[in-house]
Design a protein around this motif. Sequence first.
Motif, PDB file in Angstrom:
ATOM      1  N   LYS A 114     -57.528 -54.463 -20.402  1.00 34.56           N
ATOM      2  CA  LYS A 114     -56.326 -54.232 -21.183  1.00 34.56           C
ATOM      3  C   LYS A 114     -56.602 -53.162 -22.223  1.00 34.56           C
ATOM      4  CE  LYS A 114     -53.004 -57.213 -20.124  1.00 34.56           C
ATOM      5  NZ  LYS A 114     -52.682 -58.414 -20.879  1.00 34.56           N
ATOM      6  N   LYS A 144     -59.351 -50.268 -23.952  1.00 36.03           N
ATOM      7  CA  LYS A 144     -60.480 -49.442 -23.575  1.00 36.03           C
ATOM      8  C   LYS A 144     -61.442 -49.231 -24.724  1.00 36.03           C
ATOM      9  CE  LYS A 144     -58.214 -46.963 -19.932  1.00 36.03           C
ATOM     10  NZ  LYS A 144     -57.207 -45.907 -19.856  1.00 36.03           N
ATOM     11  N   LEU A 202     -69.985 -50.531 -20.532  1.00 40.73           N
ATOM     12  CA  LEU A 202     -68.914 -49.622 -20.166  1.00 40.73           C
ATOM     13  C   LEU A 202     -69.253 -48.159 -20.345  1.00 40.73           C
ATOM     14  CD1 LEU A 202     -65.939 -51.470 -21.857  1.00 40.73           C
ATOM     15  CD2 LEU A 202     -66.517 -51.469 -19.450  1.00 40.73           C
ATOM     16  N   GLU A 229     -66.552 -43.014 -22.938  1.00 45.39           N
ATOM     17  CA  GLU A 229     -65.586 -42.221 -22.178  1.00 45.39           C
ATOM     18  C   GLU A 229     -65.901 -40.749 -22.320  1.00 45.39           C
ATOM     19  OE1 GLU A 229     -61.971 -44.529 -23.719  1.00 45.39           O
ATOM     20  OE2 GLU A 229     -61.190 -42.982 -22.404  1.00 45.39           O
ATOM     21  N   GLY A 276     -62.446 -40.925 -27.601  1.00 44.89           N
ATOM     22  CA  GLY A 276     -63.097 -41.654 -26.532  1.00 44.89           C
ATOM     23  C   GLY A 276     -64.324 -42.452 -26.917  1.00 44.89           C
ATOM     24  N   ARG A 287     -66.250 -45.606 -27.678  1.00 43.36           N
ATOM     25  CA  ARG A 287     -65.916 -46.932 -27.196  1.00 43.36           C
ATOM     26  C   ARG A 287     -65.778 -47.940 -28.326  1.00 43.36           C
ATOM     27  NH1 ARG A 287     -64.091 -47.717 -22.329  1.00 43.36           N
ATOM     28  NH2 ARG A 287     -65.771 -46.613 -21.320  1.00 43.36           N
ATOM     29  N   ASP A 292     -51.905 -49.642 -27.311  1.00 38.14           N
ATOM     30  CA  ASP A 292     -52.029 -50.477 -26.116  1.00 38.14           C
ATOM     31  C   ASP A 292     -53.441 -50.503 -25.592  1.00 38.14           C
ATOM     32  OD1 ASP A 292     -48.910 -49.269 -24.744  1.00 38.14           O
ATOM     33  OD2 ASP A 292     -49.354 -50.870 -26.173  1.00 38.14           O
ATOM     34  N   GLU A 293     -54.182 -49.424 -25.826  1.00 35.00           N
ATOM     35  CA  GLU A 293     -55.515 -49.329 -25.245  1.00 35.00           C
ATOM     36  C   GLU A 293     -56.603 -49.585 -26.262  1.00 35.00           C
ATOM     37  OE1 GLU A 293     -54.956 -45.836 -22.057  1.00 35.00           O
ATOM     38  OE2 GLU A 293     -55.661 -45.232 -24.035  1.00 35.00           O
ATOM     39  N   THR A 306     -64.249 -36.656 -17.306  1.00 33.20           N
ATOM     40  CA  THR A 306     -64.775 -37.951 -16.895  1.00 33.20           C
ATOM     41  C   THR A 306     -63.842 -38.558 -15.867  1.00 33.20           C
ATOM     42  OG1 THR A 306     -65.380 -38.199 -19.204  1.00 33.20           O
ATOM     43  CG2 THR A 306     -65.729 -40.075 -17.785  1.00 33.20           C
ATOM     44  N   ARG A 335     -63.590 -41.979 -13.673  1.00 38.53           N
ATOM     45  CA  ARG A 335     -64.216 -43.278 -13.496  1.00 38.53           C
ATOM     46  C   ARG A 335     -63.230 -44.238 -12.854  1.00 38.53           C
ATOM     47  NH1 ARG A 335     -66.727 -45.523 -18.674  1.00 38.53           N
ATOM     48  NH2 ARG A 335     -68.144 -46.365 -17.150  1.00 38.53           N
ATOM     49  N   PHE A 378     -62.278 -33.812 -22.192  1.00 38.42           N
ATOM     50  CA  PHE A 378     -62.711 -33.780 -23.587  1.00 38.42           C
ATOM     51  C   PHE A 378     -63.144 -32.376 -23.942  1.00 38.42           C
ATOM     52  CE2 PHE A 378     -62.388 -38.194 -24.143  1.00 38.42           C
ATOM     53  CZ  PHE A 378     -62.807 -38.802 -22.993  1.00 38.42           C
TER      54      PHE A 378
END
Lengths: 483, 731
Positions: A58, A60, A184, A187, A329, A331, A375-376, B344, B346, B360
């Motif tokens: 749900k 990230k 994970l 990103e 990005g 995390r 939302d992320e 990226t 994934r 990015f």
Amino acid sequence: MNDLQRYRLQFTRRHFLAKSMLGLGGLALGSLMMPGLFRKKEEEILSMPVGLPHFAPKAKRIIYLFQNGAPSQLESFDYKPLLNKMQGQDLPASVRMGQRLTGMTSNQEKFPLVGSAFGFKQYGQSGAWVSDMFPGIASIVDDICIVKTIHTDAINHDPALTFFQTGAQQGNRPSMGAWLSYGLGSENQNLPAFTVLLSRGRGNGQGVYSKLWTNGFLDSIHQGVVFSSGPDPVLYLNNPVGHDSLSRRAMLDEIAAFNQGSFAHTGDPEIQARIAQYEMSYRMQTAVPELTDLSKEPDHIIKMYGPDCLVPGSFASNCLLARKLSEAGVRFVQLYHQGWDQHGNLVGEMPLQAQDVDRASAALVRDLKQRGLLDETLVIWGGEFGRTNYCQGDLGRNNYGRDHHPKCFSIWMAGGGIKPGVVYGETDEFGYNIVKDPVSVHDLHATLLHLLGLDHEQLTFRHLGRRYRLTDVEGSLVPGIMA
Amino acid sequence: MNTTDQRWRIAENVFSSVLLVLQVLLLLLWPFHEKLLLPDWALSGGRLHPILLHFPIVLLSMLAIAWFIRKGLGDALFSDLAFRSVLLLASFLATVTCLSGYVLSHKGDYDPELLGRHRNLGTFTALLSYLLWVFYPGRGTARDTRPFTVLFGISLSAIVLGSHFGGSLTHGEDYLFPDAEETTERKRPPLTANSTVYEALVQSVLDSRCTGCHNPKKAKGQLDLSSLEGLLKGGKSGAPWIPGDPLQSLMVQRILLDPADKKHMPPRGKPQLTAVEINQIEYWVHRGADLNQKISALLETDSLRILAMAMAGASPSSIKVARSYGFPEAGTAAIEKLQSPYRTLRPLYQQGPALQLSFFLKGAFQLNMIRECKPVAAQVVSLTLAKMPLQDPDVKELAMFTNLERMDLSGTEIQGKTLGELKPLSMLEYLSLTQTRVGLEELRSLKGIPSLKKVWIWNTAVDSADWILLKKAMPHIEWDFGTRMDEMERLKLTMPQPSDPDKMIFNSGEMLQLKHPLRGARILFTTDGSDPDTLQGNEYKQGIAVDRPMNILARAVLDGWMASDPKIFSVYARGIMPDSVVLLTRPNPKYLLNGGPSLVDNQKGDAGNLLVNWLGFRENYCQAMVITDGKKTIRQLILSTAINHYAYVFPPQRITVRYGLEKGKWLHTEQLRPAQPANYGPVANQPYIINLKSGAWKYLELSIEPVQKLPSWHSGKNEKAWVFLDEIFLQ
């Protein structure tokens, strides 16, 4: 070193499977799992491959606004008018039920109850009670879920912080962010997966230490990178004077050649991690300046966070930086705001602390929402334990202090899969015990991992003979707070 | 009879006697074969059975042919003796075959029913063949040969039938007339969430790969893998698995053996298990090998459940995020090829084909990076191009992501004129256009994407007043304009900050630099201690000249904001730098610093932290000799001290300055008795200015006495106080 050794070493560390930093993109993508994975030595068997969510996530990313020192829940989100009515009376033994005291109040003969000196009002569709000290958070009450029944085992700051961040009171385990980085990856390959931003308030503070963002026994690439205020946001990142990026590039290439030779000789996967870290730092040199330059933010953003957001090292500026890092990005961005440890002079100090964080925390949630990122992104606000309903020291006419209380405290969360506009859990009228829906720290961890698409029982790492995970041997999901 | 005949008769007698014995043995074995106990070395005798059986069959068949055409054969071709002898031999061999068959069946690997039939018929054949020899009538006999013929016929039938059953034992029942499908493919019910995990993951594999040899009719190793009962019973070597321990499980071990190994299962030449099938079995065993556990009993996030549901053809569901993607997966190689630090790609999660694509670092972006993603375009479900320098003509490149659900174009350089090119994105639900220059008219082209649910347009060229128009044009879309800040709210500015927070002492010509982070903010300041505002303050331009110690108050002001609180900067001018400063008395050992030179090192101390940059005196009074070059006129001596009442740090009770042109010859003396506090006050840095007579003084002796008895209101009353000093300035 023969092939068998090399083979064993590489898979002992599961290094190449945590591939995001090393550019090994997909791992057993549509097909079920890597066949080789099940056929290693017995220890390695049957954890899910790392680097990808186990199921559709749900959220990230996480931004954790950690209020270090333990803000009092009785002056923030847990409204207990009974305490005001019973002001000065001793805490009944039937309520206390033998709960252990800290060394600071164990000498006290009496435990006079003290109610909040600040008013509370109800807000939003859920009618959540929020103290007058937090008008900003009160205005976003419809977007957040307030959990009033978090509880922990530790009673002092160091073990409680360590427990919250690493899942155990001993300090040798990886922190939350490190587990997420391991599970994970990042990103954005040009930034670390886990960053830490620190700020101090004007109240009584307790320190934070690098144990809280350590990588523990995971690869060192998973540790938290502290972004500080000042000209050098990340220490030792910028090229020294007289050294330009071309020379830096040449130097890195030479070092990499040496390291590769070393790797061919010994096969230590940590060497590859080191090479990857150098490369990431090189890319960070380009990525970081455009992030930490807060002067380019438009005026209405600055107004939203408050003018403090331009003062480097303040909580507000860390919030703004956190939004930018998360947008780029990263995390897991963790903020620590110190100074909430009001053993005395709560009336004087806590409003100052609240001033530091209130507007900026609300602004962060709003900012993410209007960019469509809420939302992320999962935003969490809270401390390491709560405060007692009785006064520590002498109960002054207009002032009081509260001691540590691990049995119940309040945090709030917003975004990424959390049910908004909800108050979860109930404590008794004394604000001392939990009556309904307790959420332990491990439960919280399990839920957070779940929202990011990870099964907390499957994200493990084998160390010293057994498999470790963030939730240790406990933790169950809390469906009541998940949307 | 001649000797040959005689010898022949003797041989015949001997042979037939032996045969009789064997026949009796056979007769005994036939009902009591289960009671047979054999040592291991004798078992290989049983292996001869498949070889030996050919002899009696061939011989009896040939004899049958000879018998049936005997009338037409002459004496030269048909001899009774020959016939009888061969019949004896055939019978002998049949008996021996039978006996070896009993030995072979002792191992007991065979289907009992089939084996029983074969055994009975074979034994019957052997006994019959003996009777045939006994009752052989001869060719030219007068006796009735019909019974013999009938007997022969019965024997032949027995041979045919018995051989058939024997063949079935070895090659399977359907050997003669194989079924259309080789494997025992029973009709299994279709898999649903109510099926067991075993049915989903393991049974199908066993059915397709194993039950050809491991079924009730032909149970190799006595293992029947086609039914639950058979599994539970296990086989000759034991149970097929140990719940929870795949590596010790027999079945798994056999599967994982080297394919060249004899014991590897399935055997060479038969279809092998795929890697996926092996994993399924291993994981199921690892999780406890529960034959009855239903898929629905597992948590939805349980990997076992997800695997089983994948086999059942259902989509891997997770808690309320269920989304099944029907498109095929992109290849691992294709995805790996596209990875770079700036792009990226994934998977969204582990078992799904859905991919997420993010870009990015603005400086590294090129349009080609999008085009290169064509091989995986159909699998991309989420795309982030935030802050990339994407322009209107580039938008058409995005049309290839036909399965896209979520796209973030915020902060790009598009103006929205080409948003219509996004029409092929028939699955697009969430679109972020914040911080672009998209306007109302351009947004109308989003009408061509009926799947859109939510569009973020905060900070675009769209006015929030146009919300009504947008809602009317596209009622199915939720438009998010972001927060509207209260225009009237006026916040207070933060205080101005020094450019160099450590610099508090300024040499001549140096200026104090102030700054404020907010663009356009102005700074007003005063140097006389008054509150700066537009009426009585100066506007800060480049810096503030510091030529003497002063308290500078500064505020920040900006239209639309409330003025900040004033910030106080206590600054000092270095003034005239002495040649040297010598301490004549010793400071407290904890606060020694560098001695005399510390007093002119331009290192300002912070009164809140007495450990750094301060000299402290308690037991002694402070006496310092300041020596200048005697060339400049000195008018003032300024002493910087710390005040910290709680820490017993008080103003000195007396400051004395003696000065002159020669050492020891003091021309003037000045004294100052600073005011003492009447109560606890704040921690502060307190300068004292001692005015001197003007002159080019060379030697100045400074004496500073700390308070000897703290006042009565202080908690340490009557004790000695401290004096702390960090710098001396000469003006």
